[in-house]
Scaffold this motif. Structure first.
Motif, PDB file in Angstrom:
ATOM      1  N   TYR A   1      45.145  36.357  31.210  1.00 30.17           N
ATOM      2  CA  TYR A   1      45.981  36.318  32.494  1.00 30.17           C
ATOM      3  C   TYR A   1      47.166  35.362  32.137  1.00 30.17           C
ATOM      4  CZ  TYR A   1      42.432  38.310  35.421  1.00 30.17           C
ATOM      5  OH  TYR A   1      41.413  39.226  35.864  1.00 30.17           O
TER       6      TYR A   1
ATOM      7  N   HIS B   1      48.031  39.674  35.615  1.00 34.69           N
ATOM      8  CA  HIS B   1      47.388  40.383  34.452  1.00 34.69           C
ATOM      9  C   HIS B   1      48.407  40.299  33.480  1.00 34.69           C
ATOM     10  CE1 HIS B   1      45.068  42.914  32.105  1.00 34.69           C
ATOM     11  NE2 HIS B   1      44.051  42.749  32.679  1.00 34.69           N
TER      12      HIS B   1
ATOM     13  N   LYS C   1      46.619  45.068  39.153  1.00 36.68           N
ATOM     14  CA  LYS C   1      45.186  44.305  39.298  1.00 36.68           C
ATOM     15  C   LYS C   1      44.945  43.562  40.295  1.00 36.68           C
ATOM     16  CE  LYS C   1      43.845  45.546  34.986  1.00 36.68           C
ATOM     17  NZ  LYS C   1      42.740  46.266  34.623  1.00 36.68           N
ATOM     18  N   LYS C   2      43.781  43.116  40.736  1.00 35.39           N
ATOM     19  CA  LYS C   2      43.694  42.339  41.831  1.00 35.39           C
ATOM     20  C   LYS C   2      44.125  40.964  41.362  1.00 35.39           C
ATOM     21  CE  LYS C   2      39.316  43.067  41.989  1.00 35.39           C
ATOM     22  NZ  LYS C   2      37.861  43.158  42.390  1.00 35.39           N
TER      23      LYS C   2
ATOM     24  N   ARG D   1      44.164  37.006  40.679  1.00 35.47           N
ATOM     25  CA  ARG D   1      43.232  36.349  40.522  1.00 35.47           C
ATOM     26  C   ARG D   1      43.784  34.779  40.785  1.00 35.47           C
ATOM     27  NH1 ARG D   1      38.894  36.159  35.728  1.00 35.47           N
ATOM     28  NH2 ARG D   1      38.259  37.273  37.136  1.00 35.47           N
TER      29      ARG D   1
ATOM     30  N   ASP E   1      38.921  36.233  43.350  1.00 28.50           N
ATOM     31  CA  ASP E   1      39.207  37.664  43.307  1.00 28.50           C
ATOM     32  C   ASP E   1      39.302  38.293  44.543  1.00 28.50           C
ATOM     33  OD1 ASP E   1      39.840  37.917  40.328  1.00 28.50           O
ATOM     34  OD2 ASP E   1      37.768  38.009  40.052  1.00 28.50           O
ATOM     35  N   ASN E   2      40.294  38.868  44.901  1.00 22.63           N
ATOM     36  CA  ASN E   2      40.691  39.377  46.401  1.00 22.63           C
ATOM     37  C   ASN E   2      41.312  40.805  46.295  1.00 22.63           C
ATOM     38  OD1 ASN E   2      41.590  39.902  49.059  1.00 22.63           O
ATOM     39  ND2 ASN E   2      40.026  38.223  49.532  1.00 22.63           N
ATOM     40  N   LYS E   3      40.952  41.834  46.948  1.00 23.87           N
ATOM     41  CA  LYS E   3      41.456  42.917  46.820  1.00 23.87           C
ATOM     42  C   LYS E   3      42.912  43.006  47.454  1.00 23.87           C
ATOM     43  CE  LYS E   3      38.999  45.171  50.635  1.00 23.87           C
ATOM     44  NZ  LYS E   3      38.333  46.529  50.852  1.00 23.87           N
TER      45      LYS E   3
ATOM     46  N   LYS F   1      47.360  41.172  45.315  1.00 22.21           N
ATOM     47  CA  LYS F   1      47.868  42.341  44.303  1.00 22.21           C
ATOM     48  C   LYS F   1      49.071  41.740  43.707  1.00 22.21           C
ATOM     49  CE  LYS F   1      45.584  46.396  46.128  1.00 22.21           C
ATOM     50  NZ  LYS F   1      45.599  48.017  46.500  1.00 22.21           N
TER      51      LYS F   1
END
Length: 555
Positions: free
Chosen positions: A376, A395, A404-405, A407, A422-424, A427
């Protein structure tokens, strides 16, 4: 059934059916917020029927009596229609459907009476009560304005009387000293005149020897080292007229806050009387100065000094240490492009540069790797009050538009990993520039996403709580694009809104409270914010302007 009653039922049926067809097209009343009812009694041709005398007849089948009802098409037909055009449809006798529709219509009447009319009556009562409250509040506001005027007049009168008393007191003292000096000078003049007269008389009768004696004694008296009286010119005190601009005087007096005022507070809670409690945010600018460079990031070291990252060229940055009065104390040149920064308890700097390493910059200018976050890239960084470090990561993929999700990584002050989140709902993509982060007093993690134009809030375990997208109560002139965030000791969040030239004050539940700094305060394109240990807010701008201010929330 009588003929008149039959005609009335048929008319009710047709009106009811017409109303069914057109109920979704009822116009909207912008004043009441309700749909209006129209009279459809003249729309019988919509059913392709005609009234001949006391009978309703079909226009398609030689005026056959309309005594059936097509439920599928929702309008009356004749018996021939049910055998031809409507032979595959569900049909019913008109008299049966009329009774059913009559019952439905009564039910609709009850709904209108029970719901819409009651709502309208309640709305009318609210409007009437609003008028009463408005007039009462209006009288109160006018009274407050008058009282403030009287208070200011009393204060001005007190200042006037005090100045006049001071002038009179000074005048009395000066007049007494001038009178005393005048008497002293008059006495000396009289003594000299008397001496001259006596010596002139002696000189007229003196012989040669007497003349020598007269000169000797006269010189001894006249030539004595007697100081002349010191004559000091005295003046009355000068009145320095304070050049108070009309705007400054109006600020001292007060102003009106309208519902459309961007600085107006949001209703935070409701009191016992049901009226909203509006918090008052008292904000004062302590100092402002310009460092003549684009301020990319800012973070305080102590209540009096702050590190500022300024942009040098396109891909270069430089660190400057300023005090709150605008004096530059130190500068450090680095070979990296600092994206965000935080300070350690020892005063060193932790910085991200959109690369795989978090950097540590010592006060002597030495730079070393603090943590490796590959694959990352580190974006935002925040040092918590618990002694941890939170870093936002995006990312490092080179694929265009790849999302990507997001981080979030929590580290120790030694660079060791404590937690990975990590959380959807968070983003980041490769084009995202600013992804800053703070942790408030209840350990909620606020992640600011410039690209997605929002601030996502997670709890300490990484569970999604809510998203802040700007104040819902006010229409912003530009898109909400946050550039930086900070938090204070109460858990409130400060947001730098660059495009709207404003600093948002948001409580820990995500409710907008007030704009505490605006373009009218000469704020232009705020790009960075931080709060020092004494609760003072530091704001850095793209134009190089820096504000240091204190604020207080009053309920």
């Amino acid at each position: 059934m009588s003929r008149r009653q039959s005609e009335r039922e048929e008319k009710d049926l047709i009106m009811n059916c017409t109303e069914d067809e057109n109920k979704t097209n009822e116009p909207f009343d912008e004043v009441t917020g309700c749909q209006t009812f129209l009279d459809h009694s003249d729309n019988m041709q919509d059913f392709r029927v005609d009234r001949r005398g006391s009978k309703v007849v079909c226009l398609e089948h030689d005026y056959q009596a309309v005594d059936m009802y097509c439920i599928t098409c929702n309008f009356p037909v004749c018996l021939m229609c049910t055998k031809e055009k409507h032979n595959q449809h569900e049909c019913e006798q008109l008299t049966i459907m009329a009774k059913r529709k009559r019952f439905e219509l009564y039910k609709r009447f009850d709904v209108v009476k029970g719901e819409r009319l009651n709502k309208l009556k309640n709305s009318l009562e609210k409007v009437a009560q609003n008028q009463i409250n408005y007039n009462q509040r209006l009288e109160q506001v006018i009274m407050e304005i008058k009282i403030k005027a009287e208070e200011m007049k009393e204060e001005i009168d007190k200042i006037r009387d005090k100045l006049i008393d001071e002038v009179k007191e000074k005048s009395s003292d000066d007049q007494l000293k001038l009178k005393k000096l005048s008497k002293q000078i008059e006495k000396e003049i009289k003594q000299i005149q008397q001496l001259l007269q006596e010596n002139e008389e002696r000189l007229a009768e003196a012989d040669d020897l007497d003349i020598i004696n007269i000169i000797f004694h006269f010189d001894q008296i006249v030539l004595q080292d007697i100081p002349m009286p010191i004559v000091t010119t005295r003046h009355p005190p000068v009145f320095i007229n304070s050049q108070v601009h009309q705007k400054n005087f109006r600020d001292l007096y007060g102003s009106l806050m309208h519902s459309s005022d961007r600085r107006q507070s949001s209703m935070a809670s409701v009191g016992e009387d049901g009226q909203p409690i509006i918090p008052e945010v008292k904000a004062d600018i302590i100092s402002s100065f310009t460092c003549d460079e684009y301020i990319h990031a800012i973070h305080t070291v102590d209540p009096n000094t702050a590190w500022m990252v300024t942009r040098v060229g396109i891909w270069g940055t430089k660190l400057h240490l300023y005090n709150k009065d605008g004096k530059q104390i130190k500068s450090i040149s680095t070979n990296c492009y600092i994206e965000d920064m935080a300070t350690t308890p020892s005063g060193d700097i932790l910085a991200t540069e959109a690369g795989i390493y978090v950097k540590k910059i010592y006060q002597n200018g030495k730079v070393e790797d603090f943590a490796d976050v590959s694959p990352y890239k580190a974006c935002g960084i925040h040092a918590t009050k618990h002694g941890d470090v939170i870093v936002t990561l995006k990312h490092g993929s080179s694929q265009p538009g790849m999302i990507k999700k997001g981080r979030i990584m929590k580290l120790t002050m030694e660079g060791n990993i404590l937690q990975v989140i990590d959380n959807k709902n968070v983003k980041f993509n490769k084009y995202t520039s600013k992804i800053h982060v703070v942790e408030n007093i209840n350990q909620d993690i606020w992640v600011m996403e410039e690209f997605n134009q929002c601030i996502v809030v997670l709890d300490k375990n990484g569970k999604y709580k809510f998203t802040y997208k700007g104040p819902e109560e006010y229409e912003m002139s530009e898109e909400f694009i946050p550039y930086d965030i900070a938090h204070d000791h109460r858990g409130n969040i400060l947001v730098a809104d660059c495009h709207n030239q404003a600093i948002h004050l948001v409580n820990k539940r995500g409710r907008f409270l007030q704009y505490i700094l605006l373009e009218q305060d000469r704020l232009y394109h705020p790009s960075s914010v931080t709060v020092d240990s004494e609760g003072k807010l530091w704001v850095g701008c793209n134009c190089g302007q820096v504000f240091v201010m204190k604020y207080q929330i009053l309920y």
